[in-house]
Write a protein that holds these residues in place. Structure first.
Motif, short mmCIF file in Angstrom:
data_model
loop_
_atom_site.label_atom_id
_atom_site.label_comp_id
_atom_site.label_asym_id
_atom_site.label_seq_id
_atom_site.Cartn_x
_atom_site.Cartn_y
_atom_site.Cartn_z
N ASN A 268 -4.02 -70.63 -67.32
CA ASN A 268 -5.37 -70.78 -67.86
C ASN A 268 -5.59 -69.75 -68.95
OD1 ASN A 268 -6.59 -68.30 -66.55
ND2 ASN A 268 -6.02 -69.44 -64.71
N ILE A 269 -6.40 -70.12 -69.92
CA ILE A 269 -6.79 -69.22 -71.01
C ILE A 269 -8.30 -69.33 -71.14
CG2 ILE A 269 -6.54 -68.60 -73.44
CD1 ILE A 269 -3.98 -70.30 -73.51
N ILE A 270 -8.98 -68.21 -71.04
CA ILE A 270 -10.44 -68.19 -71.17
C ILE A 270 -10.81 -67.11 -72.16
CG2 ILE A 270 -12.63 -67.85 -69.96
CD1 ILE A 270 -11.24 -68.89 -67.44
N SER A 271 -11.38 -67.52 -73.29
CA SER A 271 -11.80 -66.59 -74.33
C SER A 271 -13.14 -67.06 -74.89
CB SER A 271 -10.75 -66.51 -75.45
OG SER A 271 -11.15 -65.59 -76.45
N PRO A 272 -14.25 -66.59 -74.30
CA PRO A 272 -15.57 -67.05 -74.76
C PRO A 272 -15.81 -66.81 -76.25
CG PRO A 272 -15.74 -65.87 -72.69
CD PRO A 272 -14.33 -65.67 -73.17
N ASP A 273 -15.31 -65.70 -76.79
CA ASP A 273 -15.54 -65.42 -78.21
C ASP A 273 -14.91 -66.47 -79.11
OD1 ASP A 273 -16.84 -63.16 -77.40
OD2 ASP A 273 -15.24 -61.77 -77.91
N ASP A 274 -13.86 -67.13 -78.63
CA ASP A 274 -13.18 -68.16 -79.40
C ASP A 274 -13.55 -69.57 -78.95
OD1 ASP A 274 -11.71 -66.26 -80.92
OD2 ASP A 274 -10.30 -66.03 -79.27
N GLY A 275 -14.39 -69.68 -77.94
CA GLY A 275 -14.71 -71.01 -77.40
C GLY A 275 -13.53 -71.66 -76.72
N LEU A 276 -12.59 -70.86 -76.19
CA LEU A 276 -11.38 -71.39 -75.55
C LEU A 276 -11.55 -71.39 -74.03
CD1 LEU A 276 -8.30 -69.81 -77.39
CD2 LEU A 276 -8.94 -72.22 -77.32
N TYR A 277 -11.49 -72.59 -73.45
CA TYR A 277 -11.51 -72.75 -72.00
C TYR A 277 -10.44 -73.78 -71.66
CZ TYR A 277 -15.98 -70.37 -72.45
OH TYR A 277 -16.96 -69.46 -72.77
N LEU A 278 -9.23 -73.31 -71.42
CA LEU A 278 -8.07 -74.18 -71.24
C LEU A 278 -7.44 -73.95 -69.87
CD1 LEU A 278 -6.36 -73.68 -74.72
CD2 LEU A 278 -7.83 -75.59 -74.03
N ILE A 279 -7.05 -75.04 -69.23
CA ILE A 279 -6.29 -74.99 -67.98
C ILE A 279 -5.10 -75.93 -68.13
CG2 ILE A 279 -6.29 -75.60 -65.52
CD1 ILE A 279 -9.14 -74.69 -65.36
#
Length: 235
Positions: A190-201
């Motif tokens: 999983n990748i979660i980076s709110p600053d980049d709008g990235l919410y990946l699983i």
């Protein structure tokens, strides 16, 4: 390779706690910066008449890398087909149960894409002689040909190079989190980076193959062993 129930459980347990924690540990959700192009919108998928292919009834018949490649880099290959389309899911699901789970999951995710990984975490660890401390960074795929550089902050090997976890963050983004779990060559992350709008699983399919999904963090929470739950945003 169809993972055994024990293998699936091991891989799921490696990621479940970290993924659930990450969704709620990073509360800030800012607009996507210009340096990251959001994926194009996907039309809704009709699933009323979907049914699994007879080939899925044979657990010994698994087609590796079943979809054509649209984009490639040194580390990854992104497939062209819409992996939310029931006709495509028939070609990539291992069995009827997985087919049904993926169809039902369509309502809870924004996108799904089958991605092939040419440089997996076990391969990278082999390259440094199994010295976990030497693994400082790695590349993970985002959707549609994009990649995310991960700064590694911790590595735990459970059975040598057979299974373990890697934790880190998106390079230069301290308000982010990334976790990779691997077992017998299969990976989930999983990748979660709110600053980049990235919410990946990403869910493991086969060694070097992942089902990459973009999620809405207000609606989707991963639970152990491939099940999911819809959550209500708290205000």
């Amino acid at each position: 390779m169809n993972l055994s129930p024990q293998g699936k459980a091991s891989l799921c347990l490696l990621l479940a706690a970290a993924a659930i924690t990450a969704l709620y540990w990073l509360p800030s959700r800012r607009a996507t910066p210009a340096s990251i192009t959001p994926p194009p919108p996907t039309a809704p998928v009709t699933i009323a008449t979907a049914s699994p292919r007879p080939a899925m009834l044979d657990p010994d018949h698994v087609v590796l890398r079943p979809l054509a490649v649209a984009r490639s880099s040194r580390s990854h290959q992104w497939t062209a087909a819409n992996a939310m389309d029931p006709e495509v899911i028939k070609d990539i699901a291992h069995n009827p149960d997985e087919f049904i789970r993926m169809i039902e999951e369509n309502d809870r995710i924004k996108r799904r894409q089958l991605v092939y990984r040419n440089e997996t975490v076990p391969m990278l660890l082999q390259r440094v002689g199994g010295d976990a401390a030497s693994l400082r960074s790695l590349m993970l795929p985002a959707l549609d040909g994009r990649e995310v550089e991960i700064e590694v902050t911790g590595t735990q090997l459970l059975e040598g190079l057979r299974s373990g976890t890697v934790t880190g963050r998106v390079k230069g983004r301290f308000n982010s989190m990334a976790t990779v779990g691997f077992y017998n060559g299969c990976e989930s992350f999983n990748i979660i980076s709110p600053d980049d709008g990235l919410y990946l699983i990403a869910d493991a399919r086969e060694p070097g193959e992942v089902f990459l999904k973009e999620i809405d963090p207000d609606r989707y929470a991963p639970l152990p062993c491939g099940s999911n739950a819809v959550t209500q945003a708290s205000h």
